[in-house]
Design an enzyme around this catalytic site. Structure first.
Site, short mmCIF file in Angstrom:
data_model
loop_
_atom_site.label_atom_id
_atom_site.label_comp_id
_atom_site.label_asym_id
_atom_site.label_seq_id
_atom_site.Cartn_x
_atom_site.Cartn_y
_atom_site.Cartn_z
N SER A 150 39.26 -18.76 -61.90
CA SER A 150 39.49 -17.32 -62.09
C SER A 150 39.48 -16.60 -60.75
O SER A 150 38.76 -16.97 -59.84
CB SER A 150 38.39 -16.73 -62.98
N TYR B 49 29.01 -15.63 -64.70
CA TYR B 49 30.27 -16.25 -65.16
C TYR B 49 31.10 -16.68 -63.95
O TYR B 49 31.54 -17.82 -63.85
CB TYR B 49 31.08 -15.28 -66.03
N LYS C 243 32.33 -20.59 -62.34
CA LYS C 243 33.67 -21.00 -61.91
C LYS C 243 33.63 -21.48 -60.45
O LYS C 243 34.19 -22.51 -60.09
CB LYS C 243 34.65 -19.83 -62.04
C1 WQD Z 1 41.18 -4.31 -66.13
C2 WQD Z 1 41.19 -2.85 -65.66
C3 WQD Z 1 39.04 -1.80 -65.83
C4 WQD Z 1 38.82 -1.96 -70.21
C5 WQD Z 1 38.28 -9.50 -66.31
C6 WQD Z 1 37.21 -10.43 -65.83
C7 WQD Z 1 37.83 -11.53 -65.02
C8 WQD Z 1 38.97 -12.18 -65.77
C9 WQD Z 1 39.98 -11.17 -66.26
C10 WQD Z 1 38.17 -14.23 -66.71
C11 WQD Z 1 39.97 -2.48 -64.84
C12 WQD Z 1 40.03 -1.13 -66.78
C13 WQD Z 1 39.24 -2.09 -68.90
C14 WQD Z 1 38.73 -0.66 -70.79
C15 WQD Z 1 39.47 0.29 -68.71
N1 WQD Z 1 38.48 -12.92 -66.87
N2 WQD Z 1 39.55 -1.00 -68.17
N3 WQD Z 1 39.06 0.43 -70.02
O1 WQD Z 1 37.77 -6.63 -65.25
O2 WQD Z 1 40.02 -7.00 -64.10
O3 WQD Z 1 38.89 -8.91 -65.22
O4 WQD Z 1 39.26 -10.20 -67.05
O5 WQD Z 1 38.34 -14.93 -65.78
O6 WQD Z 1 36.82 -12.48 -64.76
O7 WQD Z 1 36.34 -9.71 -64.99
O8 WQD Z 1 39.88 -7.10 -66.59
O9 WQD Z 1 40.85 -6.04 -68.58
O10 WQD Z 1 38.34 -5.86 -68.21
O11 WQD Z 1 39.91 -4.56 -66.75
O12 WQD Z 1 39.76 1.29 -68.03
O13 WQD Z 1 38.35 -0.47 -71.99
O14 WQD Z 1 41.14 -2.01 -66.82
O15 WQD Z 1 38.22 -0.81 -65.20
O16 WQD Z 1 40.39 -1.56 -63.85
P1 WQD Z 1 39.09 -7.32 -65.20
P2 WQD Z 1 39.71 -5.89 -67.63
#
Ligand code: WQD
Length: 337
Positions: free
Chosen positions: A124, A148, A152
């Protein structure tokens, strides 16, 4: 060519299963259905038109895993199985270290006992931690901000060291960015348990009316519109990256790391507006405080995968939004209908 997919009934594993079979590989699934649903198996059979060979097995169960390896001669293994919720890992670090590391050790032991030496690992971009520089290249420093991510990071190191000790081993560490979307049939997709953590499943559940409103976690980041920027990649493109990695390992040894992303940064607001436009569905949202641990910007330099694996993402943000909605609208309650 027989490929073992641990966690093959999960979101990325199931999409990879389809692409492997359609590329002519034989694929076998091992999954304990902790984070996935047995219904996926029937749906994979419907998509591929072929029976699915699978085992309801926990990869940590060494005796059960041995029986799987006795039943098949695997040419490679793709290791998806593992706990994957960032927030949960902070609350339950020991469970995450035990499950994600023990399963990997059990799998490597079974591989060595049966002369299997090709390993594709589901890593990841989270291993880049709070990287300040974008786009991210594979040579950039790593360091994590949650258990987590550390699992990885540690598994990458274990596999790197195995490849040094055993020159016949071939390892591909695939660092995913933000997988979203679903198979074009709408029969398999992302099915989070409980309230979604990630952005796209939250959007699709607001679109379906299951959730009332989206919360945008901050609009005061140093980005073009103030909201977080990420590298969203269609899960089918990601799956095809695994097929390319398996093909690469057939003719190479050693350990290589690959970013699997589009190389494009997309903001939260851009994703919301693209989803609304493509599907003609309004997505109500409130801007709230930043989510702890979030970074402003994260997107890939994916040139190494293009050069070395002859792979690049081709599906668009519109495709991701259209396919995500088709899955959600056809499966309002996910697999747990
Ligand atoms: C994306 C953007 C949030 C939800 C995660 C894991 C990472 C990987 C991919 C496994 C950010 C914003 C989100 C919401 C929002 N997984 N957001 N409202 O955090 O980039 O990555 O998933 O490997 O390890 O950390 O993905 O989809 O949670 O967030 O505004 O309800 O959307 O702040 O900018 P992230 P995400």
């Amino acid at each position: 060519m027989a490929i073992l997919l641990t966690g093959g009934a999960g979101y990325i594993g199931s999409h990879t299963y389809v692409e492997l079979v359609q590329a002519g590989y034989d694929a076998v699934i091992v999954d304990n259905f902790y984070n996935s649903c047995p219904d996926v198996i029937e749906r994979l059979k419907a998509i591929t038109g072929k029976p699915v060979t699978y085992y309801d097995v926990d990869v940590c169960d060494r005796k059960a895993l041995e029986k799987v390896f006795l039943n098949h001669t695997f040419d490679a293994v793709i290791h998806f199985a593992g706990y994957k919720a960032v927030g949960e890992s902070v609350a339950k670090p020991l469970a995450y270290y035990r499950n994600n590391l023990d399963s990997t050790f059990a799998l490597c032991d079974a591989m060595q006992a049966h002369g299997v030496s090709r390993f594709v690992f589901s890593s990841s971009a989270t291993v880049y931690g709070l990287a300040e520089t974008v786009p991210l290249t594979e040579t950039m420093p790593t360091g994590c901000t949650n258990p987590y991510g550390w699992t990885k990071y540690m598994i990458e190191q274990v596999l790197r060291d195995i490849a040094v000790a055993h020159p016949d081993w071939a390892v591909a560490l695939l660092r995913y960015f933000n997988p979203i979307g679903a198979h074009e049939s709408g029969t398999i997709g992302e099915d989070p348990v409980g309230l979604p953590n990630n952005l796209m499943p939250f959007i699709t559940q607001v679109a379906s009316g299951k959730l009332a409103k989206l919360r945008v976690f901050g609009n005061d980041y140093d980005t073009p519109d103030g909201t977080g920027v990420r590298d969203y990649i269609h899960v089918v493109d990601l799956a095809r990256g695994h097929v390319a990695a398996c093909r690469y390992l057939l003719s190479h040894t050693g350990c290589e790391v690959f970013n699997l992303g589009t190389g494009l940064g997309v903001s939260v607001l851009e994703l919301i507006h693209t989803f609304e436009r493509v599907n003609n569905i309004p997505i109500p949202f409130d801007v709230v405080e930043r989510r702890p641990g979030d970074i402003a910007t994260c997107y890939a330099d994916a040139s190494k995968a293009k050069t070395v694996l002859d792979w690049e993402a081709s599906l668009t943000l519109e495709d991701m939004c259209r396919d995500s909605w088709r899955w959600q609208s056809q499966n309002p309650k996910g697999y747990r209908a």
